[in-house]
Design an enzyme around this catalytic site. Structure first.
Site, PDB file in Angstrom:
ATOM      1  N   TYR A 256      20.448  10.862  -8.698  1.00 20.98           N
ATOM      2  CA  TYR A 256      19.016   9.881  -9.371  1.00 20.98           C
ATOM      3  C   TYR A 256      18.814  10.580 -10.784  1.00 20.98           C
ATOM      4  CZ  TYR A 256      14.381   9.258 -10.178  1.00 20.98           C
ATOM      5  OH  TYR A 256      12.932   9.469 -10.432  1.00 20.98           O
TER       6      TYR A 256
HETATM    7  N1  LIG Z   1       8.509  11.140  -7.439  1.00 26.88           N
HETATM    8  C1  LIG Z   1       8.319  11.592  -8.187  1.00 26.88           C
HETATM    9  O1  LIG Z   1       7.757  12.977  -8.481  1.00 26.88           O
HETATM   10  C2  LIG Z   1       8.753  11.403  -8.779  1.00 26.88           C
HETATM   11  C3  LIG Z   1       9.268  11.991 -10.695  1.00 26.88           C
HETATM   12  C4  LIG Z   1       9.334  11.149 -11.202  1.00 26.88           C
HETATM   13  C5  LIG Z   1       9.989  10.310 -11.317  1.00 26.88           C
HETATM   14  N2  LIG Z   1       9.255   9.005 -10.417  1.00 26.88           N
HETATM   15  C6  LIG Z   1       9.937   8.058 -10.539  1.00 26.88           C
HETATM   16  O2  LIG Z   1       8.710   7.248 -10.311  1.00 26.88           O
HETATM   17  C7  LIG Z   1       9.353   5.674  -9.788  1.00 26.88           C
HETATM   18  C8  LIG Z   1       8.183   5.581  -9.158  1.00 26.88           C
HETATM   19  O3  LIG Z   1       7.351   5.787  -8.740  1.00 26.88           O
HETATM   20  P1  LIG Z   1       6.195   5.841  -7.508  1.00 26.88           P
HETATM   21  O4  LIG Z   1       5.845   6.622  -6.537  1.00 26.88           O
HETATM   22  O5  LIG Z   1       5.447   4.552  -7.634  1.00 26.88           O
HETATM   23  O6  LIG Z   1       7.475   4.439  -6.474  1.00 26.88           O
HETATM   24  P2  LIG Z   1       7.574   3.916  -5.330  1.00 26.88           P
HETATM   25  O7  LIG Z   1       6.289   4.160  -4.299  1.00 26.88           O
HETATM   26  O8  LIG Z   1       8.580   4.184  -4.192  1.00 26.88           O
HETATM   27  O9  LIG Z   1       7.709   2.297  -5.374  1.00 26.88           O
HETATM   28  C9  LIG Z   1       9.119   2.050  -5.827  1.00 26.88           C
HETATM   29  C10 LIG Z   1       9.005   0.887  -5.929  1.00 26.88           C
HETATM   30  O10 LIG Z   1      10.381   0.270  -6.050  1.00 26.88           O
HETATM   31  C11 LIG Z   1      10.594  -1.336  -5.830  1.00 26.88           C
HETATM   32  N3  LIG Z   1      12.000  -1.732  -5.509  1.00 26.88           N
HETATM   33  C12 LIG Z   1      12.994  -0.913  -4.551  1.00 26.88           C
HETATM   34  N4  LIG Z   1      14.449  -1.848  -5.225  1.00 26.88           N
HETATM   35  C13 LIG Z   1      14.190  -2.866  -5.518  1.00 26.88           C
HETATM   36  C14 LIG Z   1      14.330  -3.869  -5.920  1.00 26.88           C
HETATM   37  N5  LIG Z   1      15.514  -4.972  -5.150  1.00 26.88           N
HETATM   38  N6  LIG Z   1      13.859  -4.729  -6.468  1.00 26.88           N
HETATM   39  C15 LIG Z   1      12.220  -5.243  -6.667  1.00 26.88           C
HETATM   40  N7  LIG Z   1      11.999  -3.794  -6.360  1.00 26.88           N
HETATM   41  C16 LIG Z   1      12.619  -2.672  -5.812  1.00 26.88           C
HETATM   42  C17 LIG Z   1      10.316  -0.373  -4.249  1.00 26.88           C
HETATM   43  O11 LIG Z   1       9.857  -2.048  -3.783  1.00 26.88           O
HETATM   44  P3  LIG Z   1      10.161  -2.157  -2.128  1.00 26.88           P
HETATM   45  O12 LIG Z   1       9.083  -2.054  -0.923  1.00 26.88           O
HETATM   46  O13 LIG Z   1      11.209  -3.660  -2.108  1.00 26.88           O
HETATM   47  O14 LIG Z   1      11.657  -1.378  -1.655  1.00 26.88           O
HETATM   48  C18 LIG Z   1       9.205   0.197  -4.858  1.00 26.88           C
HETATM   49  O15 LIG Z   1       7.897  -0.974  -4.269  1.00 26.88           O
HETATM   50  C19 LIG Z   1       9.945   6.327  -9.246  1.00 26.88           C
HETATM   51  O16 LIG Z   1      10.622   5.670  -8.275  1.00 26.88           O
HETATM   52  C20 LIG Z   1      10.738   7.228 -10.205  1.00 26.88           C
HETATM   53  O17 LIG Z   1      12.365   6.935 -10.676  1.00 26.88           O
HETATM   54  C21 LIG Z   1       8.767   9.870  -9.440  1.00 26.88           C
END
Ligand SMILES: NC(=O)c1ccc[n+]([C@@H]2O[C@H](COP(=O)([O-])OP(=O)(O)OC[C@H]3O[C@@H](n4cnc5c(N)ncnc54)[C@H](OP(=O)(O)O)[C@@H]3O)[C@@H](O)[C@H]2O)c1
Length: 230
Positions: free
Chosen positions: A145
């Site tokens: 990742y």
């Molecule tokens: N978790 C942590 O503690 C953390 C820390 C630092 C940074 N981050 C980053 O922050 C980002 C955002 O966080 P979050 O909580 O908002 O994530 P999230 O709720 O998992 O949102 C990710 C979105 O990406 C979409 N997606 C995945 N594949 C796709 C595709 N092929 N085409 C279009 N959309 C697609 C998903 O849609 P679907 O419903 O279609 O799958 C989902 O709506 C994470 O993805 C990560 O990279 C996370």
């Protein structure tokens, strides 16, 4: 609950231009918060989603759903066309394996940058992650990742786009406070509410001094406009 609307009105006081902004990963937890803030501030807030059944959730926060797939569409140019800025807030998620880190976290971010360049859209705000400055020090689960995030960040920075790389700490669903710690010294750890990440992204879009900057973001004590005086 998606919060922060009042905080955004305060944050953006004094800024007086409106934009068309495409948020990739538009149904994500940060993205929905961000779209709500942007729409409340008068911007055209468009969210790129791959599942039509999610469209109503975007409409409910004042955003415009745009149906497209980061992995399977050959180009995102038709969706980016007409935007003033793009935000990459998508992610393959913790349930996915290394392959989807390459196709979503890396490939989707690159595709968005390529589309921005081809459409003459210069502003790109990236939701990256802490740890991306040194993926090799992560455990075997996180390493693919963080490698994907590091490569995506490097591509966007190298593209010449007006980019801001935002590297949040561990995301929580605690209510936003509007108070954060922002640092260009990389390698820290700590939590940050998704509400505050969304508010920082919204503020970056109207704060040109964040262009060309990579920073880590945590919960803290500094009001967001002050914290972004980088
Ligand atoms: N978790 C942590 O503690 C953390 C820390 C630092 C940074 N981050 C980053 O922050 C980002 C955002 O966080 P979050 O909580 O908002 O994530 P999230 O709720 O998992 O949102 C990710 C979105 O990406 C979409 N997606 C995945 N594949 C796709 C595709 N092929 N085409 C279009 N959309 C697609 C998903 O849609 P679907 O419903 O279609 O799958 C989902 O709506 C994470 O993805 C990560 O990279 C996370």
């Amino acid at each position: 609950m998606i919060g922060g609307q009042a905080a955004s009105a305060v944050l953006l006081a004094g800024y007086d231009w409106v934009m068309d902004i495409l948020v990739a990963g538009g149904h994500g937890q940060i993205a929905l918060r961000l779209l709500k803030l942007l729409a409340a501030d008068g911007h055209t807030a468009r969210g790129l989603i791959r599942k039509p059944e999610q469209a109503a959730d975007l409409t409910a926060v004042g955003a415009v759903p745009v149906i497209g797939d980061l992995e399977n569409d050959p180009s995102l140019a038709p969706y980016v066309k007409g935007s003033d800025a793009v935000v990459f807030a998508a992610g393959a998620g913790p349930g996915s394996g290394p392959a989807r880190k390459r196709t979503v976290d890396l490939g989707g971010a690159i595709k968005l940058a390529d589309a921005a360049m081809s459409e003459g859209v210069t502003r790109y705000v990236m939701v990256s992650s802490i740890g991306a400055q040194d993926p090799s020090s992560a455990g075997p689960t996180m390493q693919p990742y963080l490698e994907a995030k590091a490569e995506a960040d490097a591509y966007v920075i190298g593209s010449g786009l007006d980019c801001t790389i935002v590297r949040p700490g561990s995301l929580t669903d605690d209510p936003g406070t509007g108070l954060v710690t922002v640092t260009r010294d990389l390698g820290n750890r700590g939590p940050v509410p998704r509400d505050d990440v969304a508010a920082v992204l919204a503020a970056c879009l109207v704060t040109p001094t964040t262009i060309g900057v990579t920073f880590e973001l945590f919960a803290g004590d500094t009001p967001i406009p002050e914290a972004l005086k980088l």
